[in-house]
Design a protein around this motif. Structure first.
Motif: not given
Length: 225
Positions: A170-171, A164-167, A176, A173
């Motif tokens: 995040r890109l 959930c904090t991967s590139k 989601r 987000a």
């Protein structure tokens, strides 16, 4: 150089539909779970059934790949892996197929592009474990995948936070879906992705191979206890 953000689908060789290719009709929501399945095991079965329930899928296709470009080790034969997968996954909602070998595609984006052309109107959802989301930015044309096919991500042991904090997370987000809306994923227009928690199993293809219960021929090195 190919720009993964271009709207044009990656190229792939797609000939006429063969009789042994999976069948689907427009409006069906079909989850796609790809991998070497070297070998398939209870964890794959569990993840698949959870995906059907959580994402409201009509069917799931297991895409047994000829090989993984990110891995140097060659898997067991396609025939052995498909036979094992069919023996493990006994559910009428799930089809085990070697369609990637038939299509001649090497990368996931190519496969998804080819399937989208071969099955117009079918709503595909790409399924992956959270461990794959952590490294998605290493995949060929991964932006294209996120922007053209809804993605369903299922928790894997030890990967909840890093996924959930991967590139990629995040890109994308803002695209989601909340877990409580996961059944809407297949009817959502891409980009759209959803992460869901589920009861997890520790099974691993790597560990099965290390234990000697599966070899490149698809046979155990010693009789099962």
């Amino acid at each position: 150089m190919h720009n993964p953000l271009e709207s044009q689908r990656p190229s792939a060789t797609t000939g006429p539909m063969r009789d042994d290719m999976p069948r689907a009709t427009p409006s069906q929501v079909i989850g796609l779970l790809g991998g070497s399945f070297d070998p398939a095991h209870d964890g794959h079965v569990h993840l698949t059934r959870e995906a059907i329930k959580r994402f409201g899928l009509t069917y799931v296709w297991w895409l047994v790949s000829p090989g993984n470009p990110l891995k140097s080790r060659q898997p067991a034969t396609m025939e052995a892996r498909i036979a094992r997968a069919r023996d493990e996954m006994r559910d009428p909602r799930v089809t085990v197929t070697g369609i990637e070998e038939q299509l001649g595609t090497r990368y996931t984006a190519e496969t998804l592009a080819a399937l989208s052309r071969l099955y117009p109107g079918v709503r595909f959802v790409w399924l992956m474990g959270a461990d794959n989301l952590t490294q998605l930015d290493q995949w060929q044309d991964w932006h294209w995948i996120m922007e053209n096919i809804p993605v369903g991500v299922l928790a894997r042991p030890g990967y909840r936070i890093s996924a959930c904090t991967s590139k990629a997370a995040r890109l994308y987000a803002r695209y989601r879906l909340p877990a409580n809306a996961s059944r809407l994923l297949g009817r959502s227009g891409a980009p759209a992705w959803c992460f869901v928690n589920m009861p997890m199993m520790p099974h691993s293809s790597t560990q099965i191979r290390k234990d000697g219960a599966w070899t490149r021929t698809g046979e155990p090195t010693s009789p099962a206890p």
